[in-house]
Design an enzyme around this catalytic site. Structure first.
Site, PDB file in Angstrom:
ATOM      1  N   SER A  67      -6.203  -7.460  -2.430  1.00  0.00           N
ATOM      2  CA  SER A  67      -7.376  -8.291  -2.636  1.00  0.00           C
ATOM      3  C   SER A  67      -7.190  -9.049  -3.940  1.00  0.00           C
ATOM      4  CB  SER A  67      -8.662  -7.475  -2.593  1.00  0.00           C
ATOM      5  OG  SER A  67      -8.803  -6.747  -3.754  1.00  0.00           O
ATOM      6  N   ARG A  70      -5.502   5.567   5.285  1.00  0.00           N
ATOM      7  CA  ARG A  70      -5.021   4.539   4.361  1.00  0.00           C
ATOM      8  C   ARG A  70      -5.569   4.648   2.939  1.00  0.00           C
ATOM      9  NH1 ARG A  70      -8.082  -0.850   5.251  1.00  0.00           N
ATOM     10  NH2 ARG A  70     -10.170  -0.105   5.617  1.00  0.00           N
ATOM     11  N   HIS A  71      -6.256   5.730   2.629  1.00  0.00           N
ATOM     12  CA  HIS A  71      -6.777   5.907   1.281  1.00  0.00           C
ATOM     13  C   HIS A  71      -6.111   7.078   0.572  1.00  0.00           C
ATOM     14  CE1 HIS A  71     -10.161   3.481   2.867  1.00  0.00           C
ATOM     15  NE2 HIS A  71     -10.178   3.030   1.626  1.00  0.00           N
ATOM     16  N   GLU A 113     -12.801   8.041  -4.712  1.00  0.00           N
ATOM     17  CA  GLU A 113     -13.625   7.883  -3.509  1.00  0.00           C
ATOM     18  C   GLU A 113     -13.331   8.982  -2.486  1.00  0.00           C
ATOM     19  OE1 GLU A 113     -12.649   3.904  -2.369  1.00  0.00           O
ATOM     20  OE2 GLU A 113     -10.525   4.325  -2.489  1.00  0.00           O
ATOM     21  N   GLU A 131      -5.755  -4.306   5.357  1.00  0.00           N
ATOM     22  CA  GLU A 131      -5.714  -4.940   4.033  1.00  0.00           C
ATOM     23  C   GLU A 131      -4.626  -4.324   3.143  1.00  0.00           C
ATOM     24  OE1 GLU A 131      -9.381  -4.366   1.760  1.00  0.00           O
ATOM     25  OE2 GLU A 131      -8.118  -4.432  -0.026  1.00  0.00           O
ATOM     26  N   ARG A 144      -8.515   6.501  -7.782  1.00  0.00           N
ATOM     27  CA  ARG A 144      -9.788   6.280  -7.085  1.00  0.00           C
ATOM     28  C   ARG A 144     -10.324   7.625  -6.607  1.00  0.00           C
ATOM     29  NH1 ARG A 144      -9.772   0.611  -5.301  1.00  0.00           N
ATOM     30  NH2 ARG A 144      -8.765  -0.362  -7.092  1.00  0.00           N
ATOM     31  N   ARG A 190       0.583   1.001   0.884  1.00  0.00           N
ATOM     32  CA  ARG A 190       0.113   0.333   2.115  1.00  0.00           C
ATOM     33  C   ARG A 190       1.118  -0.689   2.615  1.00  0.00           C
ATOM     34  NH1 ARG A 190      -6.353  -0.848   1.910  1.00  0.00           N
ATOM     35  NH2 ARG A 190      -6.981   1.289   1.470  1.00  0.00           N
TER      36      ARG A 190
HETATM   37  O1  4AD Z   1      -9.141  -3.966  -3.199  1.00  0.00           O
HETATM   38  P1  4AD Z   1      -8.896  -3.271  -4.505  1.00  0.00           P
HETATM   39  O2  4AD Z   1      -9.817  -2.183  -4.871  1.00  0.00           O
HETATM   40  O3  4AD Z   1      -8.879  -4.423  -5.598  1.00  0.00           O
HETATM   41  C1  4AD Z   1      -8.699  -4.220  -6.934  1.00  0.00           C
HETATM   42  O4  4AD Z   1      -8.417  -3.174  -7.465  1.00  0.00           O
HETATM   43  C2  4AD Z   1      -8.769  -5.512  -7.702  1.00  0.00           C
HETATM   44  N1  4AD Z   1      -8.808  -5.203  -9.139  1.00  0.00           N
HETATM   45  C3  4AD Z   1      -7.593  -6.357  -7.360  1.00  0.00           C
HETATM   46  C4  4AD Z   1      -7.646  -7.695  -7.958  1.00  0.00           C
HETATM   47  O5  4AD Z   1      -6.746  -8.078  -8.691  1.00  0.00           O
HETATM   48  N2  4AD Z   1      -8.643  -8.450  -7.631  1.00  0.00           N
HETATM   49  O6  4AD Z   1      -7.417  -2.707  -4.520  1.00  0.00           O
HETATM   50  C5  4AD Z   1      -6.310  -3.568  -4.347  1.00  0.00           C
HETATM   51  C6  4AD Z   1      -5.395  -3.028  -3.250  1.00  0.00           C
HETATM   52  C7  4AD Z   1      -6.036  -2.987  -1.881  1.00  0.00           C
HETATM   53  O7  4AD Z   1      -5.893  -4.205  -1.217  1.00  0.00           O
HETATM   54  C8  4AD Z   1      -5.244  -1.894  -1.192  1.00  0.00           C
HETATM   55  O8  4AD Z   1      -4.002  -2.383  -0.718  1.00  0.00           O
HETATM   56  C9  4AD Z   1      -4.975  -0.948  -2.323  1.00  0.00           C
HETATM   57  O9  4AD Z   1      -5.073  -1.670  -3.515  1.00  0.00           O
HETATM   58  N3  4AD Z   1      -5.918   0.166  -2.317  1.00  0.00           N
HETATM   59  C10 4AD Z   1      -5.617   1.429  -1.977  1.00  0.00           C
HETATM   60  N4  4AD Z   1      -4.471   1.983  -1.562  1.00  0.00           N
HETATM   61  C11 4AD Z   1      -4.462   3.308  -1.310  1.00  0.00           C
HETATM   62  N5  4AD Z   1      -5.541   4.104  -1.463  1.00  0.00           N
HETATM   63  C12 4AD Z   1      -6.727   3.598  -1.885  1.00  0.00           C
HETATM   64  N6  4AD Z   1      -7.760   4.392  -2.071  1.00  0.00           N
HETATM   65  C13 4AD Z   1      -6.790   2.189  -2.156  1.00  0.00           C
HETATM   66  N7  4AD Z   1      -7.767   1.376  -2.606  1.00  0.00           N
HETATM   67  C14 4AD Z   1      -7.212   0.157  -2.695  1.00  0.00           C
END
Ligand code: 4AD
Length: 466
Positions: A392, A246-247, A240, A389, A238, A440
């Site tokens: 998801s 937490r990211h 971002e 979170e 990612r 996480r």
């Molecule tokens: O919420 P996210 O972005 O969901 C998906 O990627 C969907 N494709 C999942 C699905 O099957 N619907 O990411 C899923 C999880 C988040 O809940 C969080 O725990 C973790 O990934 N996450 C991160 N962890 C660390 N750093 C980041 N930048 C994160 N972004 C998401």
């Protein structure tokens, strides 16, 4: 080969027995010219090794040699286990070793950027030491991460990554026992799956490409290929610009995708049983690891129910409203509202682990299935630990034309995902799944406050090295 004993396995049952251990020389202390103490550390365990000059076995030269060792050097020690009258301060094992032989396998440089004993202290220990005027160095996070190989040697860090490994293993074992197939989807991909901007772009032999933001589209395509139930453990990228606790820019995703027979609660049921299994295992089988983490970063055991609490988004909004926090009933919850809701849930239901579902459709990705009874909401959910979170998930749209129109409505150029959309034209069953952020889970289970602590070599918007 010779028989080696783990430092963590040294106990009074081995009294008077000869043992051979390998570890690092954590501290070295001489008392006059005839006695030396070397604390040897291996993983999360430490034991005191004593060299006392005596005619047959230990010469004065040997004591001198021991005291000349540099900290963190790798040493082998042969000796006899003895039980001291009281617990030795600063070690984990109840016993000592009376040294007969000591070999240095590889010497560490004399001046280390981090002193492991300092780096392993808890906040409380630091404060106590400061009170009595002891000289010690506070090791800040950047220093730790810049010298991660040393920082990772602290018992708490040794434990964190062993815990992480256990979670990954249980994830696999549990899903295998439920007939899921482990898969690996490509990480070099043509476009984004979770939202346009936040991708790492790269050049794929002259074609624009990027690193996969999630296995989302591919894990669904594997369902279209008739795999039934799949899971994946792999890196997620990612780009971002979130510089938060937490990211990460690269994390380990635990992904699940499965056919749904009747209701998307079948997906939530997997989350429920998977995580109760994980938490039970950590609490029952990983006590020593939890102790090692607790010693440096004290935390209260996670409260969770035998059957995971399931709340609707609307109920959550209502609970917040009653508590005086107004949120948009069709918007997303911000971090602060999520935390607050976590505290309210803990008070009311006595759990720090729960599922919030039926999110507003507008705040979910294009592939999310709307609720059949109200298209303003969706068959989707987030899962929280201590108000943050970790997961998801959702039921996905499996009707190709509807999927295309949902993508368009979300501003996605459908031609860029035509292979994905077309996968649903050959007969695709209803399905859903979820994604877990591994770092996480460990961070929040252990009540740690920074995700960099649960990533071996964290990647964040400012860090690519080491
Ligand atoms: O919420 P996210 O972005 O969901 C998906 O990627 C969907 N494709 C999942 C699905 O099957 N619907 O990411 C899923 C999880 C988040 O809940 C969080 O725990 C973790 O990934 N996450 C991160 N962890 C660390 N750093 C980041 N930048 C994160 N972004 C998401």
């Amino acid at each position: 080969g010779r028989k080696w004993t783990e430092v963590g396995a040294l106990d009074a049952d081995l009294a008077d027995r000869a043992v051979l251990i390998r570890g690092v020389a954590q501290t070295i202390r001489a008392v006059g010219k005839k006695i030396a103490f070397v604390v040897v550390r291996q993983f999360t365990a430490t034991v005191q090794c004593v060299l006392t000059v005596n005619e047959e076995l230990v010469s004065p030269q040997m004591v001198k040699y021991a005291t000349s060792l540099s900290r963190e050097s790798i040493i082998d020690v042969e000796g006899v286990v003895s039980v001291p009258s009281e617990q030795i301060k600063g070690t984990t094992q109840q016993v000592e070793i009376q040294v007969r032989k000591l070999y240095c396998i590889n010497r560490a440089v004399a001046s280390l950027p981090i002193n492991i004993e300092d780096a392993a202290r808890s906040e409380e220990e630091i404060k106590e030491a400061e009170k009595v005027g002891e000289k010690l160095v506070r090791v800040n996070q950047d220093t730790r991460l810049n010298n991660r190989v040393l920082d990772l040697r602290t018992p708490a860090n040794q434990a964190i990554f062993r815990l992480e490994c256990s979670i990954e293993n249980i994830f696999r074992e549990f899903l295998r026992s439920e007939d899921f197939v482990g898969i690996h989807t490509p990480k070099l991909v043509a476009g984004s799956s979770e939202g346009g901007a936040a991708v790492f772009k790269l050049d794929y032999k002259g074609q624009p490409a990027c690193l996969a933001q999630s296995p989302q589209l591919y894990k669904q395509m594997v369902i279209c290929a008739g795999f039934g139930r799949v899971f994946e453990v792999g890196p997620v990228f990612r780009a971002e610009d979130s510089f938060t606790h937490r990211h990460l820019c690269e994390f380990i995703g635990l992904d699940v995708e499965m056919e749904i027979k009747e209701h998307y609660f079948e997906v939530i049921d997997i989350v429920d049983r998977l995580f109760v299994t994980i938490f039970d295992y950590l609490n029952e089988k990983c006590k020593k690891l939890l102790d090692a983490i607790n010693k440096q970063y004290p935390f209260s055991p996670l409260k969770y129910l035998r059957k995971t609490l399931l709340l609707t988004f609307e109920e959550g909004v209502k609970m917040l409203k009653v508590a005086g926090v107004e949120v948009d009933p069709l918007g997303d919850l911000n971090t602060e509202a999520e935390r607050k809701l976590g505290r309210l849930v803990l008070e009311k239901y006595d759990t720090e682990f729960y599922v919030l579902h039926r999110y507003p459709l507008a705040v979910r990705p294009f592939y999310t299935m709307p609720c059949p009874d109200n298209p303003l909401y969706s068959n989707s959910f987030d899962v929280f630990i201590r108000g943050e979170e970790i997961i998801s998930g959702a039921q996905r749209v499996h009707i190709p034309d509807f999927l295309a129109s949902r993508a368009e409505a979300c501003g996605i150029d459908v031609s860029t995902i035509s292979a994905y959309v077309d996968s649903f034209r050959y007969g695709a069953c209803p399905h859903g799944g979820f994604g877990v952020g591994l770092e996480r889970v460990v961070m929040l289970f252990c009540g740690l406050n920074n995700i960099r602590q649960t990533s071996l070599f964290p990647r964040d918007p400012q860090r690519l090295v080491p």
